[in-house]
Design a protein around this motif. Structure first.
Motif, PDB file in Angstrom:
ATOM      1  N   ILE A   8       0.845  -1.202   0.000  1.00  0.00           N
ATOM      2  CA  ILE A   8       0.000   0.000   0.000  1.00  0.00           C
ATOM      3  C   ILE A   8       0.882   1.254   0.000  1.00  0.00           C
ATOM      4  O   ILE A   8       0.675   2.182  -0.785  1.00  0.00           O
ATOM      5  CB  ILE A   8      -0.941  -0.011   1.226  1.00  0.00           C
ATOM      6  CG1 ILE A   8      -1.917  -1.185   1.123  1.00  0.00           C
ATOM      7  CG2 ILE A   8      -1.700   1.308   1.333  1.00  0.00           C
ATOM      8  CD1 ILE A   8      -2.616  -1.526   2.419  1.00  0.00           C
ATOM      9  N   ILE A  25      -5.734   7.443   2.849  1.00  0.00           N
ATOM     10  CA  ILE A  25      -5.240   6.086   3.112  1.00  0.00           C
ATOM     11  C   ILE A  25      -4.565   6.024   4.482  1.00  0.00           C
ATOM     12  O   ILE A  25      -3.812   6.936   4.837  1.00  0.00           O
ATOM     13  CB  ILE A  25      -4.251   5.676   2.008  1.00  0.00           C
ATOM     14  CG1 ILE A  25      -5.016   5.496   0.691  1.00  0.00           C
ATOM     15  CG2 ILE A  25      -3.488   4.414   2.382  1.00  0.00           C
ATOM     16  CD1 ILE A  25      -4.112   5.250  -0.502  1.00  0.00           C
ATOM     17  N   GLY A  26      -4.832   4.961   5.226  1.00  0.00           N
ATOM     18  CA  GLY A  26      -4.102   4.739   6.471  1.00  0.00           C
ATOM     19  C   GLY A  26      -4.961   4.543   7.698  1.00  0.00           C
ATOM     20  O   GLY A  26      -4.451   4.212   8.755  1.00  0.00           O
ATOM     21  N   ASP A  27      -6.266   4.751   7.596  1.00  0.00           N
ATOM     22  CA  ASP A  27      -7.110   4.536   8.776  1.00  0.00           C
ATOM     23  C   ASP A  27      -8.195   3.520   8.422  1.00  0.00           C
ATOM     24  O   ASP A  27      -8.199   2.964   7.331  1.00  0.00           O
ATOM     25  CB  ASP A  27      -7.701   5.876   9.249  1.00  0.00           C
ATOM     26  CG  ASP A  27      -7.797   5.923  10.763  1.00  0.00           C
ATOM     27  OD1 ASP A  27      -8.333   4.954  11.351  1.00  0.00           O
ATOM     28  OD2 ASP A  27      -7.348   6.912  11.358  1.00  0.00           O
ATOM     29  N   ASP A  28      -9.106   3.252   9.363  1.00  0.00           N
ATOM     30  CA  ASP A  28     -10.140   2.251   9.112  1.00  0.00           C
ATOM     31  C   ASP A  28     -11.119   2.697   8.029  1.00  0.00           C
ATOM     32  O   ASP A  28     -11.693   1.884   7.330  1.00  0.00           O
ATOM     33  CB  ASP A  28     -10.888   1.940  10.407  1.00  0.00           C
ATOM     34  CG  ASP A  28      -9.976   1.249  11.399  1.00  0.00           C
ATOM     35  OD1 ASP A  28      -9.560   0.122  11.114  1.00  0.00           O
ATOM     36  OD2 ASP A  28      -9.646   1.855  12.427  1.00  0.00           O
ATOM     37  N   ASP A  45     -14.081  -3.689   2.172  1.00  0.00           N
ATOM     38  CA  ASP A  45     -13.392  -4.909   2.586  1.00  0.00           C
ATOM     39  C   ASP A  45     -13.895  -6.066   1.739  1.00  0.00           C
ATOM     40  O   ASP A  45     -15.090  -6.160   1.469  1.00  0.00           O
ATOM     41  CB  ASP A  45     -13.682  -5.217   4.063  1.00  0.00           C
ATOM     42  CG  ASP A  45     -12.484  -4.883   4.947  1.00  0.00           C
ATOM     43  OD1 ASP A  45     -11.375  -5.301   4.591  1.00  0.00           O
ATOM     44  OD2 ASP A  45     -12.677  -4.221   5.979  1.00  0.00           O
ATOM     45  N   ASP A  73     -15.431  -1.326  10.495  1.00  0.00           N
ATOM     46  CA  ASP A  73     -14.550  -0.206  10.143  1.00  0.00           C
ATOM     47  C   ASP A  73     -15.231   1.131  10.418  1.00  0.00           C
ATOM     48  O   ASP A  73     -14.586   2.095  10.835  1.00  0.00           O
ATOM     49  CB  ASP A  73     -14.101  -0.311   8.683  1.00  0.00           C
ATOM     50  CG  ASP A  73     -12.904  -1.244   8.528  1.00  0.00           C
ATOM     51  OD1 ASP A  73     -12.020  -1.234   9.409  1.00  0.00           O
ATOM     52  OD2 ASP A  73     -12.846  -1.981   7.536  1.00  0.00           O
ATOM     53  N   ARG A 144      -6.677   6.851  14.080  1.00  0.00           N
ATOM     54  CA  ARG A 144      -5.588   6.042  14.652  1.00  0.00           C
ATOM     55  C   ARG A 144      -4.470   6.937  15.181  1.00  0.00           C
ATOM     56  O   ARG A 144      -3.694   6.517  16.036  1.00  0.00           O
ATOM     57  CB  ARG A 144      -5.010   5.119  13.579  1.00  0.00           C
ATOM     58  CG  ARG A 144      -5.996   4.076  13.084  1.00  0.00           C
ATOM     59  CD  ARG A 144      -5.374   3.217  12.000  1.00  0.00           C
ATOM     60  NE  ARG A 144      -6.333   2.231  11.517  1.00  0.00           N
ATOM     61  CZ  ARG A 144      -6.058   1.287  10.622  1.00  0.00           C
ATOM     62  NH1 ARG A 144      -4.839   1.206  10.098  1.00  0.00           N
ATOM     63  NH2 ARG A 144      -6.976   0.431  10.248  1.00  0.00           N
TER      64      ARG A 144
HETATM   65  P1  ADP Z   1      -8.551  -2.461   7.674  1.00  0.00           P
HETATM   66  O1  ADP Z   1      -7.857  -3.657   8.282  1.00  0.00           O
HETATM   67  O2  ADP Z   1      -8.982  -1.467   8.683  1.00  0.00           O
HETATM   68  O3  ADP Z   1      -9.666  -2.853   6.736  1.00  0.00           O
HETATM   69  P2  ADP Z   1      -6.340  -2.380   5.835  1.00  0.00           P
HETATM   70  O4  ADP Z   1      -5.268  -2.942   6.699  1.00  0.00           O
HETATM   71  O5  ADP Z   1      -7.009  -3.260   4.830  1.00  0.00           O
HETATM   72  O6  ADP Z   1      -7.449  -1.705   6.774  1.00  0.00           O
HETATM   73  O7  ADP Z   1      -5.764  -1.122   5.052  1.00  0.00           O
HETATM   74  C1  ADP Z   1      -4.976  -0.150   5.690  1.00  0.00           C
HETATM   75  C2  ADP Z   1      -5.172   1.196   4.998  1.00  0.00           C
HETATM   76  O8  ADP Z   1      -4.728   1.136   3.638  1.00  0.00           O
HETATM   77  C3  ADP Z   1      -6.620   1.652   4.934  1.00  0.00           C
HETATM   78  O9  ADP Z   1      -6.657   3.042   5.105  1.00  0.00           O
HETATM   79  C4  ADP Z   1      -7.056   1.277   3.527  1.00  0.00           C
HETATM   80  O10 ADP Z   1      -8.064   2.135   3.048  1.00  0.00           O
HETATM   81  C5  ADP Z   1      -5.773   1.460   2.735  1.00  0.00           C
HETATM   82  N1  ADP Z   1      -5.695   0.563   1.568  1.00  0.00           N
HETATM   83  C6  ADP Z   1      -5.750  -0.800   1.556  1.00  0.00           C
HETATM   84  N2  ADP Z   1      -5.609  -1.282   0.308  1.00  0.00           N
HETATM   85  C7  ADP Z   1      -5.480  -0.209  -0.521  1.00  0.00           C
HETATM   86  C8  ADP Z   1      -5.330  -0.047  -1.940  1.00  0.00           C
HETATM   87  N3  ADP Z   1      -5.267  -1.092  -2.771  1.00  0.00           N
HETATM   88  N4  ADP Z   1      -5.261   1.222  -2.419  1.00  0.00           N
HETATM   89  C9  ADP Z   1      -5.340   2.261  -1.592  1.00  0.00           C
HETATM   90  N5  ADP Z   1      -5.462   2.187  -0.268  1.00  0.00           N
HETATM   91  C10 ADP Z   1      -5.537   0.974   0.287  1.00  0.00           C
END
Ligand code: ADP
Ligand code: MG
Length: 314
Positions: A8, A25-28, A45, A73, A144
């Motif tokens: 990511i 990107i980076g939070d729930d 998800d 989330d 977070r």
């Molecule tokens: P969670 O476990 O809360 O569902 P993830 O661990 O799947 O979150 O993802 C961590 C972060 O990275 C989240 O903010 C999510 O939106 C982002 N993310 C995950 N996959 C992608 C992707 N393919 N492109 C952009 N952002 C992503």
């Protein structure tokens, strides 16, 4: 090979600037602002056959869980889920399967007043992807990155039940007595999203995350985003009656690093301890203090020797 977080970071985390994107990107959830008083929380998800559920899992449970993990989330941000989109990839148009799947999905959608607003249907290996859209009062999201040194660390409910149920399913652990085994199977197959708790924590908690990949890994995300460390006490981890019947060290290990609890882990100033206790009573949901945010960047665990951390896709 990079792990999922490195993928990511390297390939998708481009610093796109848009004033309406309050949290990217980076939070729930991502937090977007289109109007003055309301922020929108977005998340998606996927559940993939053979990865997130067994190929022969009950379709009702797959439908239920695909929405539940997305509601979770929303809960982690303190958002109220409102709309969902459903992208479904099916190996075949099995009507009995579809009837049960949609019953599971809509049972939960009705319970949380979530409206299905669209989606996509295609042919291929079974994959269920749900996108969720929730609402939040402006600037209130539980991020977070807002934990503060001195905060208490809390978790809702009990930890490790789903992870033990999975071990039993995989034949790696003995089943419990029937009523206890049924209880933990339900925790794995139909997780409870802590939406009411997340909403009630607005204005009380500094930071929150939902526990999908194991407490240590998920709390680790709070620590990294907030640039701080933590000390937690394994003797304070809340264990269900079911997990109290197994070896205590295995129970602690599952509570620390087993995934799919879908409980909330949050941090709050010590001055909020009474508010947290009242919230727990009002919602009739156990909330346990398990440790404290400290300076540094380490996660220390007292009263348990840690061997392995949470779930990783890659
Ligand atoms: P969670 O476990 O809360 O569902 P993830 O661990 O799947 O979150 O993802 C961590 C972060 O990275 C989240 O903010 C999510 O939106 C982002 N993310 C995950 N996959 C992608 C992707 N393919 N492109 C952009 N952002 C992503
Ligand atoms: Mg999450």
């Amino acid at each position: 090979m990079p792990n999922e977080f490195e993928i990511i970071e390297r390939y998708f985390h481009h610093a796109a600037k848009d004033a309406r994107m309050i949290e990217g990107i980076g939070d729930d959830c991502a937090i977007l602002r289109f109007a003055d008083n309301v922020d929108l929380a977005f998340s998606t998800d996927s559940l993939v056959a053979g990865v997130h559920f067994f190929e022969d899992a009950a379709p009702f449970d797959i439908g239920y869980k695909s929405l539940a993990v997305n509601l979770s989330d929303c809960a982690a941000m303190g958002a109220t889920p409102a709309f969902a989109l459903l992208a479904l990839t099916l190996p075949k148009a099995d009507e009995a399967w579809l009837r049960d799947f949609s019953s599971g999905f809509f049972e939960l959608a009705r319970a949380f007043d979530v409206k299905l607003a669209g989606g996509n249907l295609s042919h291929g290996p079974l994959n269920v992807t749900v996108q969720i859209i929730g609402t939040l009062p402006k600037n209130q999201a539980l991020r977070r990155g807002d934990a503060k040194v001195g905060d208490d660390i809390y978790v809702t409910g009990t930890l490790g039940d789903a992870a033990y149920a999975l071990q039993v399913k995989l034949g790696k652990a003995p089943p419990l007595a029937a009523p206890l085994q049924n209880m933990i199977d339900t925790r794995l197959q139909r997780p409870t999203a802590r939406v009411a708790a997340g909403k009630a924590l607005l204005g009380i908690a500094h930071s929150a995350i939902d526990l999908s990949d194991g407490l240590m890994q998920d709390l680790g995300h709070i620590l990294k985003a907030s640039n701080c460390g933590a000390v937690i006490d394994a003797n304070l981890l809340p264990l269900s009656h079911a997990l109290q019947t197994i070896d205590v060290n295995i129970a602690k290990k599952l509570a620390l690093s087993g995934g799919e609890d879908y409980e909330l882990c949050f941090t709050a100033a010590k001055s909020e301890a009474l508010a947290v206790e009242q919230l727990s009573q009002q919602l009739q949901l156990p909330v346990h203090r398990i440790g404290e945010i400290v300076p540094g960047n380490e996660l220390r665990v007292l009263n348990h020797t840690v061997v392995k951390e949470g779930f990783q896709h890659f």
